[in-house]
Enzyme design. Structure first.
Site, PDB file in Angstrom:
ATOM      1  N   GLU A 108       0.721  -1.071   0.046  1.00  0.00           N
ATOM      2  CA  GLU A 108       0.041   0.188  -0.053  1.00  0.00           C
ATOM      3  C   GLU A 108       0.914   1.248   0.053  1.00  0.00           C
ATOM      4  O   GLU A 108       0.437   2.207  -0.716  1.00  0.00           O
ATOM      5  CB  GLU A 108      -0.936  -0.014   1.364  1.00  0.00           C
ATOM      6  CG  GLU A 108      -2.133   1.026   1.252  1.00  0.00           C
ATOM      7  CD  GLU A 108      -3.042   0.889   2.302  1.00  0.00           C
ATOM      8  OE1 GLU A 108      -3.660  -0.148   2.212  1.00  0.00           O
ATOM      9  OE2 GLU A 108      -3.111   1.606   3.341  1.00  0.00           O
ATOM     10  N   ASP A 109       1.893   1.312   0.774  1.00  0.00           N
ATOM     11  CA  ASP A 109       2.684   2.612   0.798  1.00  0.00           C
ATOM     12  C   ASP A 109       4.275   2.813   0.311  1.00  0.00           C
ATOM     13  O   ASP A 109       4.673   3.707   0.030  1.00  0.00           O
ATOM     14  CB  ASP A 109       3.134   2.555   2.564  1.00  0.00           C
ATOM     15  CG  ASP A 109       1.848   2.823   3.225  1.00  0.00           C
ATOM     16  OD1 ASP A 109       0.847   3.246   2.736  1.00  0.00           O
ATOM     17  OD2 ASP A 109       1.892   2.797   4.488  1.00  0.00           O
TER      18      ASP A 109
END
Length: 180
Positions: free
Chosen positions: A69-70
């Protein structure tokens, strides 16, 4: 492989990935790895209070849960380094950026609910650790919405890990102090 070796290998990988993008905990200078280690700590303690719990698997997923996600980490990279089960678990915990904001969390919870209970535990542990003092930049509406999301997570993942469910319920109650 023992959990200590797995932890060390995984936290080094995750730390390097989050450092590549200079990620810190929101509204602080603290390195993001603190959040990851806090989630893993919740998993470790939960394992002592949960029968038939795969601590090695859950530890890896806890430390890697935000990499897709990051960071620039790919599913294939996780699969190659940690195996398909870990990569799929991390993927289930990853919000789908192609969906509207209001659909992202429920989509992720639906994907989590099709995974092993250890993945459920990581989601519960993640929200537990995030229900500390909120970032200064969050207004009351954001804090209220975040607490309401925690209630939804608790409801939807009921039966996944009784110990962590009780911890999350307690954190939701404590979070009341941050609401106007």
């Amino acid at each position: 492989m023992d959990v200590q070796t797995i932890y060390q290998k995984t936290i080094i990988f995750a730390t390097l990935k989050h450092l590549e993008i200079n990620q810190t905990i929101k509204d602080s200078n603290f390195p993001y790895v603190i959040h990851l280690s806090n989630v893993a700590m919740e998993i470790l303690i939960a394992s002592y209070n949960t029968e038939e719990f795969d601590l090695n698997f859950a530890t890896q997923v806890a430390l890697l849960h935000d990499t897709l996600e990051d960071t620039n980490t790919t599913f294939e990279e996780l699969k190659l380094e940690f195996g398909i089960e870990v990569a799929e678990g991390v993927s289930a915990l990853t919000k789908n950026d192609n969906l509207p904001k209001e659909e992202k969390m429920l989509d992720s919870i639906n994907r989590i609910s099709k995974q092993e209970k250890e993945i459920w535990a990581v989601k519960l542990a993640d929200r537990i650790t995030n229900l500390q003092k909120p970032p200064k930049s969050w207004d009351n509406l954001k804090r209220t919405e975040y607490r309401e999301e925690a209630k939804i997570i608790l409801e939807k993942l009921k039966g996944g890990n009784e110990y962590l469910e009780n911890r999350l319920r307690s954190k939701i109650d404590e979070y009341e102090q941050y609401l106007d």
